[in-house]
Motif scaffolding. Sequence first.
Motif, PDB file in Angstrom:
ATOM      1  N   ASP A 479      10.778  12.709  10.418  1.00 34.08           N
ATOM      2  CA  ASP A 479       9.882  12.047   9.473  1.00 34.08           C
ATOM      3  C   ASP A 479       9.097  13.127   8.736  1.00 34.08           C
ATOM      4  O   ASP A 479       8.162  13.701   9.293  1.00 34.08           O
ATOM      5  N   GLY A 485       2.719   7.769   6.556  1.00 40.74           N
ATOM      6  CA  GLY A 485       3.015   6.858   5.465  1.00 40.74           C
ATOM      7  C   GLY A 485       4.249   6.051   5.794  1.00 40.74           C
ATOM      8  O   GLY A 485       4.726   6.047   6.939  1.00 40.74           O
ATOM      9  N   THR A 486       4.800   5.393   4.812  1.00 36.16           N
ATOM     10  CA  THR A 486       6.000   4.584   5.010  1.00 36.16           C
ATOM     11  C   THR A 486       7.251   5.457   4.930  1.00 36.16           C
ATOM     12  O   THR A 486       7.192   6.598   4.446  1.00 36.16           O
ATOM     13  N   ASP A 489       7.596   6.691   1.457  1.00 40.01           N
ATOM     14  CA  ASP A 489       6.736   7.841   1.159  1.00 40.01           C
ATOM     15  C   ASP A 489       7.363   9.130   1.669  1.00 40.01           C
ATOM     16  O   ASP A 489       7.329  10.166   0.994  1.00 40.01           O
TER      17      ASP A 489
END
Length: 658
Positions: A479, A485-486, A489
């Motif tokens: 990530d 964030g999402t 993002d």
Amino acid sequence: MCGLAGLLRPRNDLDHEHLLALAGSMGDALRHRGPDDDGVWADPQTGIALAHRRLSILDLSPLGHQPMASADGRYVIAYNGEIYNFAELREQLLNLGRGFRGHSDTEVLLAAVVEWGVEAAIARCNGMFAIALWDRDRSELWLARDRVGKKPLYYGWAGDTLVFGSELKALWRHPQFDNGVDRNALALLLRYDYVPSPHCIHTDTFKIMPGALLRLDAATVAAGAAAHDPTRDQQRYWQAGERMAAAIAQPFDGDIDAAEDRLDDLLRDAVGLRMVADVPVGVFLSGGTDSSVVTSLMQALSAKPVQSFTIGFEGSHHDEAPLALEVARHLGTAHTELYVSGADALAVVPRLPAMFDEPFADASQVPTALVCKLARSLVTVALSGDGGDELFFGYKRYERALRNLRLLQRVPLPLRGWLAKAAQGHGEASRAGGFAAFAAEMGARGIGDVYRNRIVRWRFPEAAIPGAKLPPTLYDLADPLAGQGTPADAMMLADYSVYLPDDLLCKVDRASMAVGLEARAPLLDTNIAEFAWSLPLSYKRGESGSKHLLKRVLKRYLPDAMVDRGKRGFGAPVSQWLRGDLHDWAEALLDPQRLRAQGYFDAELVGGLWRSFVAGEKRWHTHLWNVLMFQAWHEHWREQRNLAGDAMARNSHGEGGL
């Protein structure tokens, strides 16, 4: 826009004249970046020399000449770029008692450094830049690059000398620079089509990262490349991940109508700042959302028709020229379009190694070079729409990656593990679709792995390059945003931090500078980026599809029918080229005997892909194109080294030169 070069010799044994000549030769290699003026400066006591090539944009008088010294004489700068808020900074400095001789942003930047210090001055600058700054009091060299990486800056060791410049061709001019190929960087090229910063295709050579500063003195240079770690030694004064996380933590609190108003204001400011020049300014117009937004705002802010430029492709179903013409007519721009044939495009290919210096395999470099040449015939500055996709969820691959992540999360972990293990033996076949591609996805740890599978060319480039080890990038994180964030993002951050500076902006910089054209990207204004990061995904991905908010702004200037249409992209028919006019060129570069003699690639593996492609069995053109771009670059690089060697030989026999 300009080009800079220089060197720092910690144990200098050259007199002033020879230092000037050496730096001047490095600067001359960048003549295309700055055809209007040149300058050199050297201090033999400290072994520093700076060279500059100038493309005059602001203050066309001699008062903008570089290298330039600060008013107090402490600092000397060679600078490539534009500080868009220089007028605001100038006013602040005038109020603090600073005086100015001319009107250039270079003089303002120097005064800011004197007033606030190097780090604080650069942090105040809104612009695109690469900077080499010598502090005469402390005998320190500062190298710096703008926040997003619009302007390039290479540095490395040539023997015991530090050399630096806007492009590698400047470093090649130093007689001791014969640094070999970094196999790990070559693996990155095969994986991504480009070499991400801070890495470089040469050993002992690096790029300044976006938003970074590097401070060097005689001791650090004398310690050599072996003691240098770019990720440790380069200081980040601005980092996209940190700024995105901060924006997400304090989200925009208005509704979408308020967001539309705010974005329109920010875009007007950013476009207006980038229209400031003492030379003609135009815009690249493809007819897509991003370039249409920039063109619309330029025309709204201009009292006369804006010069817009489009390249069309004869016989192509991807041709965007009709869309661009429709937009231009509606806005009333002074539009210039040029239709090119396949032969016109292919004529650019032999010039690519000299244009890019570092092997680069984004095939849209060809149409980019053509549209830059067209624009340069009428203007010296051209605005582009770069950045809209990375900030406003513009790529279709984002949707595909989110879909695949949802599917992945529905598969039980034991089955995912079994499928991922089954895919390991398929090698590059896992990139070509089918069961192998599906199974390979099962090993993903998170959105970072899923998205990486959408964008890479070679999934296992080390297999093709004996002795290579693939360096990690932001794309290798499970990530990239570390849960702040999402998944959407996280993907946009990875592209903004890696793909945007090292592919898209590199492509535009080299193609535009090759013809002495300055390209400016208003969507990459820091204020726009940080605003975009504060928005919920629903404002970017709405009922109108991707880039929802950007399209809402555009509908203030264009009819809905011109806005709500699909993205076509700006590519090149590589597969068609390699099966047609470029077949013999490719066949020669991929000759097995040649590959074995060079020793960079596994000749059997690469040859197998070529034979499979020619037979029509697999679509390996993207894998082969980045190998071919390296091969063509390698041939060009060795030619340049031979020329440099001949010059050294002439000099040693008293025939002139350095």
